[in-house]
Write a protein that holds these residues in place. Structure first.
Motif, short mmCIF file in Angstrom:
data_model
loop_
_atom_site.label_atom_id
_atom_site.label_comp_id
_atom_site.label_asym_id
_atom_site.label_seq_id
_atom_site.Cartn_x
_atom_site.Cartn_y
_atom_site.Cartn_z
N ARG A 1 8.46 13.19 -2.31
CA ARG A 1 9.53 13.61 -3.23
C ARG A 1 9.62 12.69 -4.44
O ARG A 1 9.81 13.15 -5.57
N THR A 2 9.49 11.38 -4.21
CA THR A 2 9.47 10.43 -5.31
C THR A 2 8.03 10.14 -5.68
O THR A 2 7.32 9.51 -4.89
N PRO A 3 7.56 10.60 -6.84
CA PRO A 3 6.14 10.42 -7.20
C PRO A 3 5.73 8.96 -7.24
O PRO A 3 6.40 8.12 -7.85
N HIS A 4 4.65 8.65 -6.53
CA HIS A 4 4.08 7.30 -6.58
C HIS A 4 2.68 7.34 -5.97
O HIS A 4 2.35 8.25 -5.21
N ALA A 5 1.87 6.37 -6.34
CA ALA A 5 0.54 6.24 -5.75
C ALA A 5 0.67 5.32 -4.55
O ALA A 5 1.02 4.15 -4.69
N PRO A 6 0.42 5.81 -3.33
CA PRO A 6 0.61 4.98 -2.14
C PRO A 6 -0.34 3.80 -2.11
O PRO A 6 -1.49 3.91 -2.54
N SER A 7 0.15 2.70 -1.59
CA SER A 7 -0.69 1.52 -1.44
C SER A 7 -1.65 1.72 -0.27
O SER A 7 -1.48 2.64 0.55
N PHE A 8 -2.64 0.84 -0.19
CA PHE A 8 -3.59 0.91 0.92
C PHE A 8 -2.86 0.73 2.24
O PHE A 8 -3.15 1.45 3.22
N ARG A 9 -1.89 -0.18 2.28
CA ARG A 9 -1.15 -0.45 3.51
C ARG A 9 -0.36 0.79 3.95
O ARG A 9 -0.35 1.15 5.13
N GLU A 10 0.30 1.46 3.00
CA GLU A 10 1.07 2.65 3.33
C GLU A 10 0.16 3.76 3.86
O GLU A 10 0.47 4.40 4.87
N ALA A 11 -0.95 3.98 3.17
CA ALA A 11 -1.89 5.02 3.60
C ALA A 11 -2.47 4.72 4.97
O ALA A 11 -2.57 5.61 5.82
N ALA A 12 -2.82 3.45 5.22
CA ALA A 12 -3.41 3.06 6.50
C ALA A 12 -2.39 3.21 7.63
O ALA A 12 -2.71 3.70 8.72
N TYR B 1 -6.74 10.74 2.37
CA TYR B 1 -7.34 10.88 1.04
C TYR B 1 -7.23 9.56 0.27
O TYR B 1 -8.20 9.11 -0.36
N PHE B 2 -6.06 8.93 0.31
CA PHE B 2 -5.87 7.68 -0.41
C PHE B 2 -6.50 6.49 0.34
O PHE B 2 -6.86 5.49 -0.28
N LEU B 3 -6.62 6.62 1.65
CA LEU B 3 -7.18 5.53 2.44
C LEU B 3 -8.69 5.40 2.26
O LEU B 3 -9.21 4.30 2.10
N ILE B 4 -9.39 6.52 2.24
CA ILE B 4 -10.85 6.46 2.18
C ILE B 4 -11.40 7.06 0.89
O ILE B 4 -12.58 7.39 0.80
N GLY B 5 -10.52 7.16 -0.14
CA GLY B 5 -10.96 7.74 -1.41
C GLY B 5 -12.21 7.08 -1.95
O GLY B 5 -13.17 7.74 -2.36
N GLY B 6 -12.26 5.75 -1.93
CA GLY B 6 -13.44 5.05 -2.42
C GLY B 6 -14.62 5.15 -1.48
O GLY B 6 -15.78 5.05 -1.91
#
Length: 346
Positions: free
Chosen positions: A28-39, A247-252
Motif C-alpha cells: 500500500r505504501t510504495p517502496h523498494a523492499p530491502s534485501f532483508r525484508e525480501a529474504a 522477485y526482489f530477493l533474487i532479481g540480480g
C-alpha cells in the motif's frame, strides 16, 4: 482423497487473506523492499508452504503429501523462470522500483484466478476423458523442447524497450487514451479534463496476459504429478504466494541462472513422458491397443518424480553459477589480451 467443501472455503479465505495482508502490510505504501525484508518474507511463505504440506501429509496420507511437495517444487521453479519474463516487462515499461511491488501483487492475484479456472477445467476434463493425459503429455514435451531452445540473457534485457507491445496492451492503447508518464502508482489520471490510463495499468495488463501463457504450462505439469484438484490448487497458490518477495530477493541472480530454462525444459519433458505413460496405462482410445489398457506401460512413482525434479534443479543451478563465474573471471583476461597488441603498436 475426499476434501469437504468447508476445507475448500477455509483454504480460499486463508489465501485471499494472505494477499490482502500482503497489500496492506507491504504494498500500500510504495517502496523498494530491502534485501532483508525480501529474504524474511520469502522465508515466511516457504515455511508456511512446508508446514501446510506436512499437515496435508498427516491428514490425508504421505502419498498425497509427496504429491503436494512435488507439485509445489515444480510450480515454484516454473515461477522463478516466469520472474525473468516479469523482469523484461518491468524493464520495457520502465516501472519505478518503488511501484514494482504493486504490479507484482496484482500479477499474482490475476495468476491465482486464472490458474483456478484452468485447474477446474482440467479436473473436469480428466474426470470425463482419460485420453486428455495424452494431450497434456504431448503438450508438455513440446513445451519442454521449445523452452530448451529459448535463451534468457543480458541482450534480451537490454533490448526490452525495443520489444513490441503484446496483443492485450496494443488493443487497450487503441481503445483508450494513454499517457507516457507515470503518475505515482495510479492506474488513471486526468489531464486537461480528460481521463487517461497510465503505464501502470498497461504493465499490469501485460503481466496478466503473460499469466495466461504461464497457466497453460504449469497446470498440465502439476496434473502429471497428482490428479487431486485440491493439491493442484494449494501447490499453485503457495508457489505464487511470496513470488513478489522472491522477485526482489533474487532479481540480480536471475541473470546468472543461464541454464535454468534447460533444467525446466527437462522437467517438463519428463512430466510429459510420465503423463503419456499414465495415459497408456489407463488407455481407452479404440485405435490404441483396441481400447484396452496397456499393462506394460510403467507408472513413474511420485517420489521418483520429486527426486528427478530436485536433482535437475540442483544441477541446473550449480552449472549456471559455475558458468557465470567462469565468464566473469575470463572477461578481465580477454580485455587484457586485447589491450596488449595495442600497447605494442605504440
Amino acid at each position: 482423497m475426499s476434501v469437504d467443501l468447508w476445507v475448500w472455503l477455509a483454504t480460499g479465505v486463508a489465501i485471499v487473506g494472505m494477499l490482502v495482508f500482503d497489500f496492506f502490510a507491504h504494498v500500500r505504501t510504495p517502496h523498494a523492499p530491502s534485501f532483508r525484508e525480501a529474504a524474511t518474507w520469502s522465508t515466511v511463505y516457504i515455511v508456511l508452504a512446508i508446514l501446510f504440506g506436512i499437515g496435508l501429509g498427516i491428514v490425508w496420507g504421505w502419498d498425497h503429501g509427496t504429491e503436494y511437495f512435488a507439485g509445489y517444487v515444480t510450480e515454484k521453479s516454473l515461477s522463478v523462470d516466469n520472474l525473468f519474463v516479469f523482469l523484461i516487462i518491468m524493464t520495457k515499461f520502465a516501472v519505478p522500483r518503488e511501484f514494482q511491488q504493486k504490479v507484482l501483487l496484482v500479477g499474482v492475484a490475476i495468476a491465482l484466478v486464472l490458474r483456478t479456472v484452468f485447474i477446474l477445467v482440467g479436473a473436469a476434463a480428466i474426470e470425463q476423458w482419460s485420453w486428455v493425459f495424452y494431450l497434456f503429455g504431448a503438450f508438455l514435451v513440446y513445451t519442454g523442447i521449445k523452452l530448451a531452445r529459448e535463451k534468457h540473457d543480458d541482450d534480451e534485457l537490454s533490448h526490452a524497450g525495443e520489444r513490441k507491445d503484446g496483443l492485450a496492451v496494443s488493443l487497450l492503447k487503441r481503445v483508450l487514451p494513454t499517457t507516457e508518464e507515470y503518475h505515482g502508482d495510479r492506474l488513471t489520471t486526468r489531464i486537461d479534463g480528460k481521463r487517461l490510463i497510465t503505464p501502470m495499468l498497461l504493465v499490469m495488463v501485460a503481466i496478466g496476459a503473460t499469466d495466461v501463457l504461464f497457466a497453460l504450462d504449469s497446470i498440465p505439469a502439476i496434473y502429471g504429478l497428482t490428479q487431486e484438484p485440491y493439491i493442484v490448487f494449494t501447490a499453485n497458490a503457495f508457489a505464487l504466494l511470496g513470488l513478489r518477495q522472491l522477485y526482489f530477493l533474487i532479481g540480480g541472480l536471475l541473470e546468472r541462472l543461464v541454464y535454468l530454462n534447460k533444467g525446466l525444459a527437462f522437467i517438463l519433458a519428463f512430466i510429459g513422458v510420465k503423463l503419456v505413460l499414465h495415459a497408456m496405462h489407463v488407455n481407452e482410445l479404440a485405435f490404441i491397443n483396441g481400447g484396452e489398457h496397456i499393462e506394460w506401460a510403467p507408472e513413474i512413482p511420485t517420489w521418483l518424480s520429486l527426486l528427478v525434479i530436485l536433482g535437475t534443479l540442483t544441477v541446473a543451478t550449480i552449472a549456471s553459477l559455475a558458468k557465470t563465474r567462469r565468464d566473469r573471471d575470463a572477461a578481465p583476461a580477454a580485455v587484457t589480451a586485447a589491450q596488449e597488441p595495442a600497447s605494442k603498436e605504440h
